[in-house]
Design a protein around this motif. Structure first.
Motif, PDB file in Angstrom:
ATOM      1  N   LEU A 130     -37.191   2.640 -31.766  1.00  0.00           N
ATOM      2  CA  LEU A 130     -35.910   2.918 -32.411  1.00  0.00           C
ATOM      3  C   LEU A 130     -34.955   3.514 -31.379  1.00  0.00           C
ATOM      4  CD1 LEU A 130     -34.839   2.664 -35.332  1.00  0.00           C
ATOM      5  CD2 LEU A 130     -35.347   5.076 -35.630  1.00  0.00           C
ATOM      6  N   PRO A 131     -33.805   2.901 -31.120  1.00  0.00           N
ATOM      7  CA  PRO A 131     -32.886   3.433 -30.106  1.00  0.00           C
ATOM      8  C   PRO A 131     -32.439   4.849 -30.452  1.00  0.00           C
ATOM      9  CG  PRO A 131     -32.250   1.212 -30.763  1.00  0.00           C
ATOM     10  CD  PRO A 131     -33.305   1.651 -31.732  1.00  0.00           C
ATOM     11  N   GLY A 132     -32.370   5.690 -29.444  1.00  0.00           N
ATOM     12  CA  GLY A 132     -31.959   7.071 -29.644  1.00  0.00           C
ATOM     13  C   GLY A 132     -31.309   7.613 -28.398  1.00  0.00           C
ATOM     14  N   GLU A 203     -30.495  16.804 -25.489  1.00  0.00           N
ATOM     15  CA  GLU A 203     -30.175  15.437 -25.912  1.00  0.00           C
ATOM     16  C   GLU A 203     -28.822  15.008 -25.379  1.00  0.00           C
ATOM     17  OE1 GLU A 203     -32.407  15.419 -30.286  1.00  0.00           O
ATOM     18  OE2 GLU A 203     -30.236  15.206 -30.139  1.00  0.00           O
ATOM     19  N   GLU A 204     -28.734  13.742 -25.081  1.00  0.00           N
ATOM     20  CA  GLU A 204     -27.452  13.128 -24.762  1.00  0.00           C
ATOM     21  C   GLU A 204     -26.489  13.346 -25.932  1.00  0.00           C
ATOM     22  OE1 GLU A 204     -25.835   8.521 -24.112  1.00  0.00           O
ATOM     23  OE2 GLU A 204     -27.924   8.947 -24.654  1.00  0.00           O
ATOM     24  N   LEU A 205     -25.252  13.708 -25.646  1.00  0.00           N
ATOM     25  CA  LEU A 205     -24.240  13.882 -26.689  1.00  0.00           C
ATOM     26  C   LEU A 205     -23.837  12.519 -27.232  1.00  0.00           C
ATOM     27  CD1 LEU A 205     -22.317  15.857 -28.205  1.00  0.00           C
ATOM     28  CD2 LEU A 205     -20.635  15.373 -26.412  1.00  0.00           C
ATOM     29  N   LEU A 206     -23.992  12.335 -28.537  1.00  0.00           N
ATOM     30  CA  LEU A 206     -23.676  11.059 -29.172  1.00  0.00           C
ATOM     31  C   LEU A 206     -22.254  11.062 -29.705  1.00  0.00           C
ATOM     32  CD1 LEU A 206     -26.981  10.567 -31.219  1.00  0.00           C
ATOM     33  CD2 LEU A 206     -26.354   9.447 -29.067  1.00  0.00           C
ATOM     34  N   ASP A 207     -21.579   9.921 -29.586  1.00  0.00           N
ATOM     35  CA  ASP A 207     -20.233   9.807 -30.115  1.00  0.00           C
ATOM     36  C   ASP A 207     -20.283   9.260 -31.539  1.00  0.00           C
ATOM     37  OD1 ASP A 207     -20.976   7.184 -29.754  1.00  0.00           O
ATOM     38  OD2 ASP A 207     -19.194   6.585 -28.648  1.00  0.00           O
ATOM     39  N   GLY A 208     -19.141   9.257 -32.228  1.00  0.00           N
ATOM     40  CA  GLY A 208     -19.037   8.615 -33.524  1.00  0.00           C
ATOM     41  C   GLY A 208     -19.254   9.547 -34.698  1.00  0.00           C
ATOM     42  N   THR A 278     -31.913  11.670 -44.117  1.00  0.00           N
ATOM     43  CA  THR A 278     -31.947  11.243 -42.719  1.00  0.00           C
ATOM     44  C   THR A 278     -30.538  11.203 -42.155  1.00  0.00           C
ATOM     45  OG1 THR A 278     -33.904   9.886 -43.174  1.00  0.00           O
ATOM     46  CG2 THR A 278     -32.698   9.431 -41.141  1.00  0.00           C
ATOM     47  N   GLU A 279     -30.288  12.009 -41.132  1.00  0.00           N
ATOM     48  CA  GLU A 279     -28.954  12.117 -40.536  1.00  0.00           C
ATOM     49  C   GLU A 279     -28.827  11.135 -39.383  1.00  0.00           C
ATOM     50  OE1 GLU A 279     -28.661  16.243 -39.569  1.00  0.00           O
ATOM     51  OE2 GLU A 279     -28.345  16.835 -41.654  1.00  0.00           O
ATOM     52  N   ILE A 280     -27.698  10.430 -39.358  1.00  0.00           N
ATOM     53  CA  ILE A 280     -27.492   9.334 -38.403  1.00  0.00           C
ATOM     54  C   ILE A 280     -26.082   9.394 -37.843  1.00  0.00           C
ATOM     55  CG2 ILE A 280     -27.266   6.810 -38.228  1.00  0.00           C
ATOM     56  CD1 ILE A 280     -29.511   6.608 -40.294  1.00  0.00           C
ATOM     57  N   LYS A 281     -25.967   9.182 -36.542  1.00  0.00           N
ATOM     58  CA  LYS A 281     -24.666   9.020 -35.892  1.00  0.00           C
ATOM     59  C   LYS A 281     -24.352   7.537 -35.759  1.00  0.00           C
ATOM     60  CE  LYS A 281     -22.691  12.882 -34.018  1.00  0.00           C
ATOM     61  NZ  LYS A 281     -21.245  13.146 -33.871  1.00  0.00           N
ATOM     62  N   LEU A 282     -23.154   7.163 -36.170  1.00  0.00           N
ATOM     63  CA  LEU A 282     -22.713   5.778 -36.032  1.00  0.00           C
ATOM     64  C   LEU A 282     -21.958   5.649 -34.714  1.00  0.00           C
ATOM     65  CD1 LEU A 282     -21.523   5.203 -39.702  1.00  0.00           C
ATOM     66  CD2 LEU A 282     -23.694   4.522 -38.674  1.00  0.00           C
ATOM     67  N   THR A 283     -22.709   5.474 -33.637  1.00  0.00           N
ATOM     68  CA  THR A 283     -22.120   5.456 -32.307  1.00  0.00           C
ATOM     69  C   THR A 283     -21.566   4.071 -31.984  1.00  0.00           C
ATOM     70  OG1 THR A 283     -24.021   4.717 -31.003  1.00  0.00           O
ATOM     71  CG2 THR A 283     -23.999   7.025 -31.679  1.00  0.00           C
ATOM     72  N   THR A 284     -20.821   4.006 -30.898  1.00  0.00           N
ATOM     73  CA  THR A 284     -20.273   2.717 -30.465  1.00  0.00           C
ATOM     74  C   THR A 284     -21.375   1.750 -30.041  1.00  0.00           C
ATOM     75  OG1 THR A 284     -19.962   3.688 -28.270  1.00  0.00           O
ATOM     76  CG2 THR A 284     -18.059   3.673 -29.755  1.00  0.00           C
ATOM     77  N   ALA A 285     -22.558   2.302 -29.729  1.00  0.00           N
ATOM     78  CA  ALA A 285     -23.691   1.455 -29.340  1.00  0.00           C
ATOM     79  C   ALA A 285     -24.596   1.134 -30.521  1.00  0.00           C
ATOM     80  CB  ALA A 285     -24.502   2.146 -28.243  1.00  0.00           C
ATOM     81  N   PRO A 287     -26.212   2.644 -34.642  1.00  0.00           N
ATOM     82  CA  PRO A 287     -26.699   3.860 -35.290  1.00  0.00           C
ATOM     83  C   PRO A 287     -27.794   4.538 -34.480  1.00  0.00           C
ATOM     84  CG  PRO A 287     -26.948   1.928 -36.731  1.00  0.00           C
ATOM     85  CD  PRO A 287     -26.526   1.437 -35.407  1.00  0.00           C
ATOM     86  N   ARG A 288     -27.750   5.867 -34.464  1.00  0.00           N
ATOM     87  CA  ARG A 288     -28.763   6.666 -33.769  1.00  0.00           C
ATOM     88  C   ARG A 288     -29.197   7.810 -34.690  1.00  0.00           C
ATOM     89  NH1 ARG A 288     -28.366   2.700 -31.245  1.00  0.00           N
ATOM     90  NH2 ARG A 288     -27.987   2.412 -29.022  1.00  0.00           N
TER      91      ARG A 288
END
Length: 418
Positions: A130-132, A203-208, A278-285, A287-288
Motif C-alpha cells: 500500500l503506497p505511503g 514521516e514525509e509531510l503529505l500534501d492534500g 481510517t484517516e487518509i490524505k488525498l495527495t496529488t500522488a 490516497p495515502r
C-alpha cells in the motif's frame, strides 16, 4: 438481553454514546476501571456519569495485562459476559486479548495491536504494497537526525502510541526536530499511567486534504458507511478544527479513499468485529493512509453520521462486539450533510466571557456545547484542548460546514480569554 464488559473509556462523547447504545438495545454492562475518579471528574457538576449506570462498577489494574486477564476470567465465571469492548485506544489491545481469552467475539489481538502502534501500521501497510509516505522509526538522536535528512524536510514527527494528535508536529529543520523529539522524551507516561515507547516516527509531510473512511466489519465483510472530511489547523501542530459528513468529494476521490481504507483494513486483519475510522490524505500522488483506528470515530463524527444516515455507529459497535450483524440500513433523516466545528483556543489563560450575543442567527443548529466563564484555557496543541463545539445540518446539500463556520464566527466575537 446481553451482558457486556466495558473496560475503560474515553471521557468524551463516546463515554456517553456507548452507554446510551447499550441501554437502548436492552443490554446491561459491567464497567471495569483502574481509576473511577477519572470519570467522576469529567461528569458535569450535579450529574452522574453515564458509565456509572452499569450493572456493576469494578476496579482492577487495567494497565497490567498479565494480572488483568486471569482477573477478568474469574469475573466471567461469576458474571457471564457476552462481549467485551472499549472506546479508549489505550485499552483496545487489552480488550482484544480478553476477548480471545474468554472466547468472545472480536478482532484478533495482533491486528489490533498493529493498528494501535503507528510504526507497526506503517510497516504492515508497506509490506502489503500500500503506497505511503517515506518514514523511519528510531530512538536515538543521531539516528533520527540522519533519517530526517534522508527523508527530507519538511516532515512530521509522531509518537508511536499516543492519540488525539498529541505531540504530532511538523518540523522544517533540525532545530525544530530536536525540540519535537525533546517534547516526546519529556512525556514518558500517557494520561492513563501507561509507560510509552521511546520510539519516534518520522514521516514525509503529505500534501492534500484529509478525510476519514468510517467502516463496520462483521463476519469477514467490511461495510463502508461513508467518508468524513476534516479541517486541520494549529500549525505546527495538527489540530482537527472541524468535520463534515459526508465529505464533498468527487466520485473518483471517494472511490479511491474507500478502496485504500479497505486495502489497509485487510492488510491489518481488521475484517471482523470492528468499527473502524481510517484517516487518509488525498495527495496529488493518490490516497495515502495516515492511520487506522480500530474503534468508532471520536469528535462526535458518529453523531454526524447518525444525523445524515440514521446509522448509529455506537450501536453497531455493540452489535459486532457481540458477534451480531449490525443494522446498517439508511433512513431518510431530512438532512443531506452535518458538520461540527470546534472552538479552538490559540491563547492560554482564563475564560472571562463567551457571549454569543443572543440566539444564533445560523439555520440548522443541532448542538451547541460551550464552557462557563472561569475555566482555565490552554492554547491548543492537540484535540484535547477544545473549548466547545457547534453542530449544524443542511437539508439540501453540503452546506453544513459553512453553517458551522458561520456560527463559530459569531461565538468567537464574544470570546474573551485573559
Amino acid at each position: 438481553m446481553a451482558h457486556l464488559l466495558v473496560v475503560e473509556s474515553w471521557v468524551g462523547s463516546m463515554s456517553r454514546l456507548l452507554p446510551r447504545a447499550l441501554r437502548e438495545a436492552g443490554h446491561e454492562f459491567t464497567f471495569l476501571t483502574r481509576d473511577l475518579h477519572h470519570y467522576l471528574r469529567s461528569a458535569p457538576e450535579g450529574t452522574a456519569h453515564p458509565l456509572l449506570g452499569a450493572r456493576n462498577v469494578l476496579t482492577a489494574d487495567t494497565n497490567d495485562t498479565g494480572t488483568l486477564l486471569p482477573h477478568v476470567e474469574r469475573l466471567h465465571e461469576l458474571l457471564a459476559f457476552d462481549g467485551v469492548l472499549t472506546s479508549c485506544d489505550y485499552y483496545l489491545p487489552a480488550v482484544a486479548r480478553i476477548a480471545a481469552r474468554l472466547g468472545l467475539p472480536g478482532p484478533g489481538a495482533e491486528a489490533v495491536e498493529s493498528a494501535c502502534r503507528k510504526d507497526v501500521t506503517r510497516r504492515v501497510l508497506a509490506d502489503a504494497g500500500l503506497p505511503g509516505p517515506r518514514f523511519a522509526v528510531h530512538e536515538e538522536w543521531t539516528d533520527l537526525a540522519r533519517a530526517a535528512s534522508a527523508i527530507g524536510y519538511p516532515l512530521v514527527v509522531k509518537p508511536v502510541d499516543l492519540c488525539a494528535g498529541m505531540l504530532v508536529r511538523r518540523v522544517d529543520d533540525e532545530t525544530q526536530l530536536a525540540a519535537a523529539v525533546l517534547a516526546l522524551a519529556d512525556f514518558p507516561v500517557n494520561a492513563r499511567g501507561q509507560r510509552r515507547s521511546p520510539a519516534v516516527l518520522l514521516e514525509e509531510l503529505l500534501d492534500g486534504p484529509e478525510v476519514s473512511v468510517e467502516t463496520v466489519s462483521h463476519d469477514g465483510a467490511v461495510h463502508v458507511v461513508g467518508i468524513t472530511d476534516k479541517s486541520v489547523g494549529g500549525a505546527p501542530a495538527f489540530v482537527e478544527t472541524g468535520h463534515m459528513f459526508p465529505a464533498a468529494l468527487t466520485p473518483a476521490d471517494a472511490e479511491a479513499a474507500e478502496r485504500t481504507a479497505l486495502h489497509a483494513l485487510k492488510a491489518l486483519g481488521l475484517t471482523d468485529g470492528v468499527v473502524a475510522h481510517t484517516e487518509i490524505k488525498l495527495t496529488t500522488a493518490g490516497p495515502r493512509v495516515v492511520e487506522v483506528n480500530p474503534r468508532p470515530a471520536g469528535n462526535r463524527i458518529t453523531e454526524l453520521v447518525r444525523h445524515v444516515t440514521g446509522i448509529d455507529l455506537a450501536a453497531a459497535f455493540v452489535d459486532v462486539s457481540l458477534g451480531r450483524a449490525p443494522d446498517l440500513r439508511r433512513t431518510d433523516t431530512g438532512l443531506r450533510s452535518a458538520a461540527i466545528g470546534f472552538l479552538v483556543p490559540d491563547t492560554t489563560g482564563t475564560l472571562h466571557a463567551l457571549d454569543a450575543g443572543g440566539p444564533p442567527t445560523v439555520p440548522g443548529v443541532l448542538e451547541v456545547q460551550l464552557p462557563a466563564p472561569g475555566r482555565t484555557v490552554t492554547a491548543a496543541g492537540s484535540n484535547n484542548e477544545y473549548l466547545g463545539h457547534v453542530m449544524t445540518g443542511d437539508p439540501d446539500g453540503p452546506g453544513a460546514r459553512d453553517r458551522a463556520e458561520a456560527l463559530l464566527t459569531e461565538l468567537r466575537a464574544g470570546l474573551v480569554i485573559r
